[in-house]
Every structure is written in structure tokens, then in C-alpha cells.
Design a protein around this motif. Structure first.
Motif, mmCIF file in Angstrom:
data_model
loop_
_atom_site.group_PDB
_atom_site.id
_atom_site.type_symbol
_atom_site.label_atom_id
_atom_site.label_comp_id
_atom_site.label_asym_id
_atom_site.label_seq_id
_atom_site.Cartn_x
_atom_site.Cartn_y
_atom_site.Cartn_z
ATOM 1 N N SER A 168 0.824 -1.246 -0.021
ATOM 2 C CA SER A 168 0.290 0.009 -0.124
ATOM 3 C C SER A 168 0.907 1.333 0.010
ATOM 4 C CB SER A 168 -0.810 -0.030 1.227
ATOM 5 O OG SER A 168 -0.192 0.410 2.304
ATOM 6 N N LYS A 169 0.211 2.199 -0.675
ATOM 7 C CA LYS A 169 1.050 3.421 -0.643
ATOM 8 C C LYS A 169 1.304 4.158 0.819
ATOM 9 C CE LYS A 169 2.144 7.105 -3.127
ATOM 10 N NZ LYS A 169 2.899 7.125 -4.611
ATOM 11 N N ARG A 170 0.582 3.833 1.742
ATOM 12 C CA ARG A 170 0.865 4.247 3.073
ATOM 13 C C ARG A 170 2.102 3.646 3.582
ATOM 14 N NH1 ARG A 170 -3.799 3.818 7.142
ATOM 15 N NH2 ARG A 170 -4.828 5.616 6.325
ATOM 16 N N LEU A 171 2.030 2.297 3.571
ATOM 17 C CA LEU A 171 3.253 1.658 4.043
ATOM 18 C C LEU A 171 4.519 2.067 3.234
ATOM 19 C CD1 LEU A 171 2.323 -2.243 4.655
ATOM 20 C CD2 LEU A 171 3.350 -0.587 6.162
ATOM 21 N N PHE A 172 4.716 2.315 2.008
ATOM 22 C CA PHE A 172 5.686 2.537 1.269
ATOM 23 C C PHE A 172 6.032 3.987 1.804
ATOM 24 C CE2 PHE A 172 7.237 5.799 -1.869
ATOM 25 C CZ PHE A 172 8.320 4.895 -2.363
ATOM 26 N N ASN A 173 5.119 4.923 2.068
ATOM 27 C CA ASN A 173 5.451 6.231 2.666
ATOM 28 C C ASN A 173 6.020 6.271 4.161
ATOM 29 O OD1 ASN A 173 4.927 7.908 0.716
ATOM 30 N ND2 ASN A 173 2.671 7.951 1.206
ATOM 31 N N VAL A 174 5.578 5.125 5.071
ATOM 32 C CA VAL A 174 6.154 4.846 6.113
ATOM 33 C C VAL A 174 7.632 4.428 5.880
ATOM 34 C CG1 VAL A 174 6.251 3.324 8.267
ATOM 35 C CG2 VAL A 174 4.212 4.292 7.276
ATOM 36 N N TRP A 175 7.880 3.543 5.237
ATOM 37 C CA TRP A 175 9.326 2.968 4.804
ATOM 38 C C TRP A 175 10.109 4.279 4.285
ATOM 39 C CZ3 TRP A 175 11.680 3.119 0.002
ATOM 40 C CH2 TRP A 175 13.062 2.740 -0.151
ATOM 41 N N TYR A 176 9.517 5.048 3.420
ATOM 42 C CA TYR A 176 10.357 6.221 2.859
ATOM 43 C C TYR A 176 10.716 7.188 4.047
ATOM 44 C CZ TYR A 176 11.889 9.486 -0.815
ATOM 45 O OH TYR A 176 12.744 10.262 -1.295
ATOM 46 N N PHE A 177 9.736 7.499 4.858
ATOM 47 C CA PHE A 177 10.033 8.456 5.950
ATOM 48 C C PHE A 177 11.125 7.848 6.880
ATOM 49 C CE2 PHE A 177 9.146 9.767 10.261
ATOM 50 C CZ PHE A 177 9.155 11.210 10.105
ATOM 51 N N LEU A 178 11.192 6.735 7.224
ATOM 52 C CA LEU A 178 12.139 5.884 8.029
ATOM 53 C C LEU A 178 13.436 6.109 7.406
ATOM 54 C CD1 LEU A 178 10.182 2.857 9.110
ATOM 55 C CD2 LEU A 178 11.009 4.970 10.561
ATOM 56 N N MET A 179 13.433 5.771 5.957
ATOM 57 C CA MET A 179 14.809 5.637 5.157
ATOM 58 C C MET A 179 15.180 7.270 5.170
ATOM 59 S SD MET A 179 16.079 3.187 4.255
ATOM 60 C CE MET A 179 17.473 3.848 3.268
#
Ligand code: PFF
Length: 450
Positions: A417-428
Motif C-alpha cells: 500500500s502507498k501508506r506503507l511505502f510512505n512509512v518506509w520512505y520516511f524511515l529511510m
């Protein structure tokens, strides 16, 4: 001749990547570092770092590798041409070089104990005798260097055979067996009298025990156990077909790793407390404690042999990955060159590891920055080089890879999901670089100067 390097199945990749991750780090190093660092609080911080930094970084390395399908140097070059970013790959190669030099020494200890157990040398000794026997074994220069050499030769031969045949096949049967054996072991360990104190030591966090150094050790430990920050996972995922599910692979590898860490902790600490030993015994902890636990089981020594065999496999599959990243860069896909480089680099690594082997015996007094040679090499790798490598990767990915491209690459083979992707991107993009930077600064004592 050009090789066609690809994993033969998706499971093959997961097993090999998990094989790289699960090794001495979770089974031998975690209990010993947790023991030295005060137990529960260390475990808690380690978990936090593993989930918030290690997991996102692992996924980032997978993305770099699979999107470029190239080795640890060329992958960075193809994403950021005419720049110096590929130095991350060189840093990873150097780190793996030093790491393998002392990793193999501990691998050698497993071989020594395997032989001794099979010969019956460990039958029915007392706790104290086990400690003495182990001390005498690893301080013997011929034994420790010889075993280190054998461990390196096995690693060289398998890596020379090539990724698919060598690494994948060996990884396939080991993991489930290791889980089962750990369960047997834990059952014995937690039913010893006074065992609960050990469980409490491992899980009850006493944050007053945390120092800058133990926080850094937890950071280093979480990268060490996941093999991140050194581009090994870039190399492994470059052999992956495009439709493989990266996020699921990363999550299962992290999950397996945490599980093994918990299993190893539960196997060791209850026994440590039950036998009235000190948890901060250092690198010898596991080898001093486990024989006594096995000795208290029916057919204990048979189980111990099985355990040591699996432990050896787990360590070897990690060692393969360290040599693999170096050899893959040097041989550039040429089979003949692969064999040649595996032997050349492997034997140099053996030679470089000799002082580490001796630092448990005749060179135990030689010190670098107040540490034995072995401890200094481990500190350099785990607490400096790996965190720095991870820091650079966490800056590189958001800076040099387009967000939309990352999303496309990550969603190939699975619907994230886009939301999970965004979480990953933020953490990175924010959490990982800032957190790693702060932990490193903290250790340098920068805060205290203000
Ligand atoms: N993850 C391995 C272990 O825990 O034993 C160690 C390791 C392997 C670290 C490969 C780094 C690496 F590149």
C-alpha cells in the motif's frame, strides 16, 4: 565463461539472504554483547533499532540490488554515474574483509568443539571443567589457527563453486532444523532451577544500565545480525528475478532473525543464572555454558553434536556472503576468475585473521586502544564501519533514487500500500540517517562538550 547468476527459486533467495543474516551474530554474539551490556534494556534498544532502522535498510539494499542487477560497486555506479557514491560498495568490501577475518576464528571454535564432542572429550565434565577445557582449546595457537584455516577453506570452496550451486543448496535444510534444536535446548534451559532470573535478565529492561557505548553496541548489533550496511544484500538481491516480493522477503528475514536472537537468549541466560555464572563473560559465554546444559539432557552429547553442526552451517552461510560480495566484484561474472579470486582473497583473509585467533592465547596481552586484537577488529567493524556504511546508504537512497521509481520497484511482485511505502520512505529519509548520526556523535562524546 560468463555465468548466469540467478537464484533458482524465490525460496532459494530468502534462504540464502536469511543464511547470510542468521549466523554467529544472533547465536553467539547477541548473548555475549547483551550479557556485557546489562540484558533487557540492551535487548529492547536492539529490537527498536532492528525494526526502525535495520528493516528499512535491508529493504533499501534489496531495492538497489534488484533494480540494477549489478554487483556492490556497479550498482551504485549505475544509479549515480560519475560520482563517488560507489565508494559505499568499496567500504562494504573492506568491512566484509575485516569481518570475515575474525568471524572465521569463531567459526573455527565451532569446528574444534565439534571434533572434541564427537571424540567424547566433553562427556560428563563439571561446569568449571568445561570452562577450563574451552580456555585451553582456544588459547592453543595450532588448534585455533588450524580450525580458522579449515573454516576459511570451506568458505572458499563453496564461494568458488558459485552462488547458485553452493550457497543455495547448503542453506535449504539448515534453518528448520536449527529452530527445532533450539526449542529442545530451551526446554532444558528454562526448566533448570533458578532459570527465571535469566529470563528476567534478558527481557526486563533496566534503562539505567544504558550508556552511549551500549546504545552504539545495540545499533551495531542490529546491523550485524541483518548483514546490512555492507552491500551484501545488494549483491544477493541482484541475482533476483524482477517479480520477487522484496518487502515480504525483508520482513521474513527480520522476523526469523529476531526469533533466533530470542531463542539463543532463552537457551543461554537461564542456564547462566542457574549455574551461578556471570553473564558478562564475553566471547566465550556460549561455549562455556551450552555444554553443561546439553550434558544435563539424555543423549545430551548427541544433541550437542547436532547443535554444533547446525551452528556451523549457520556461520558458514554468513561467511559465504562476506566472501561472495568481494569475489563477485573482482571476478565480474567470469567463472574462472571466480575460482581464482575466491582462493586469493580467502587466503589473505585467513592470514589477516591469524592475530585475532592468537589474541585468545599467546597474544592476549597485545592491545589496541585498550582492546585485544580480536575485540578491536570487532569494534571497528560492528560499531564503526557498519553504522557508517548504513548511514551512507540511508543518505544515498532518498537522494539518488527517485521516489516514484522506488515505489514502482517495490511494488513489482507485490501490492504494497502507498501508506506503507510512505512509512518506509520516511524511515529511510529522516529517521535512519538522523538516528545513526546521533548515536555515532553520542559515542564521540560530542554532547558532553556543550
Ligand atoms: N549477519 C551475520 C551474522 O549475524 O552472523 C554477520 C554478517 C554477515 C554481517 C554478512 C555482515 C555481512 F555482510
Amino acid at each position: 565463461m560468463k555465468e548466469n547468476q540467478q537464484w533458482s527459486s524465490k525460496l532459494g533467495f530468502i534462504l540464502a539472504a536469511a543464511g547470510s543474516a542468521i549466523g554467529l551474530g544472533a547465536i553467539w554474539k547477541f548473548p555475549y554483547i547483551a550479557g556485557v551490556s546489562g540484558g533487557g534494556a540492551f535487548f529492547f534498544i536492539f529490537l527498536l533499532f532492528t525494526l526502525l532502522l535495520g528493516l528499512p535498510l535491508l529493504l533499501a539494499e534489496f531495492l538497489i540490488g534488484r533494480s540494477t542487477q549489478k554487483d556492490a560497486i556497479e550498482s551504485y555506479k549505475s544509479i549515480a554515474p560519475s560520482s563517488k557514491w560507489h565508494s559505499i560498495g568499496y567500504l562494504g568490501m573492506i568491512t566484509c574483509f575485516i569481518l570475515l577475518s575474525f568471524y572465521s576464528v569463531i567459526g573455527g571454535w565451532i569446528i574444534l568443539y565439534l571434533v572434541k564432542t564427537i571424540r567424547g572429550d566433553l562427556d560428563g565434565l563439571s561446569q568449571q571443567e568445561y570452562g577450563e577445557l574451552f580456555g585451553a582449546t582456544i588459547s592453543d595457537p595450532v588448534l585455533s589457527i588450524g580450525a580458522h584455516l579449515i573454516f576459511m577453506i570451506i568458505t572458499i570452496v563453496v564461494v568458488a563453486m558459485g552462488v547458485q550451486k553452493g550457497i543455495e543448496r547448503t542453506s535449504k535444510f539448515m534453518m528448520p532444523a536449527l529452530f527445532i534444536l533450539f526449542l529442545v535446548l530451551i526446554f532444558r534451559s528454562v526448566t533448570l532451577s533458578g532459570a527465571m532470573e535469566g529470563v528476567q535478565f534478558l527481557f526486563y529492561p533496566d534503562f539505567s544500565k544504558l550508556t552511549s557505548e551500549t546504545i552504539l553496541a545495540a545499533l551495531g548489533q542490529s546491523f550485524f545480525t541483518l548483514s546490512v550496511g555492507v552491500s551484501v544484500m545488494v549483491t544477493y538481491s541482484s541475482y533476483l528475478p524482477k517479480d520477487s516480493n522484496l518487502s515480504q522477503s525483508a520482513i521474513s528475514i527480520v522476523g526469523m532473525n529476531i526469533m533466533i536472537v530470542v531463542l539463543a537468549g532463552l537457551a543461554i541466560f537461564p542456564a547462566v543464572f542457574s549455574f551461578g555464572l556471570e553473564p558478562n563473560a564475553g566471547p566465550v559465554l556460549l561455549f562455556n555454558v551450552l555444554p553443561t546444559v546439553f550434558n544435563q539432557m539424555t543423549f545430551g552429547m548427541v544433541f550437542f553434536v547436532a547443535f554444533l553442526l547446525l551452528f556451523l552451517f549457520a556461520s558458514l552461510t554468513s561467511a559465504f556472503s562476506m566472501l561472495e560480495i568481494i569475489v563477485s566484484v573482482l571476478s565480474k561474472g567470469d567463472t574462472k576468475a571466480r575460482t581464482k579470486w575466491s582462493w586469493i582473497i580467502g587466503l589473505i583473509i585467513f592470514a589477516v585473521g591469524v592475530p585475532s585467533a592468537l589474541s585468545f592465547g599467546i597474544w592476549s596481552e597485545v592491545s589496541i586502544f585498550n582492546k585485544t586484537i580480536f575485540d578491536a577488529a570487532d569494534y571497528l567493524v560492528s560499531n564503526i564501519l557498519m553504522p557508517v556504511g548504513a548511514l551512507l546508504i540511508s543518505i544515498f537512497v532518498p537522494m539518488k533514487m527517485k521516489k516514484s521509481h522506488l515505489y514502482d520497484e517495490l511494488t513489482k511482485g507485490n501490492a504494497l500500500s502507498k501508506r506503507l511505502f510512505n512509512v518506509w520512505y520516511f524511515l529511510m529519509k529522516y529517521v535512519a540517517p538522523i538516528a545513526i548520526f546521533l548515536v555515532l556523535l553520542d559515542v564521540l562524546g560530542v554532547w558532553k562538550r556543550f
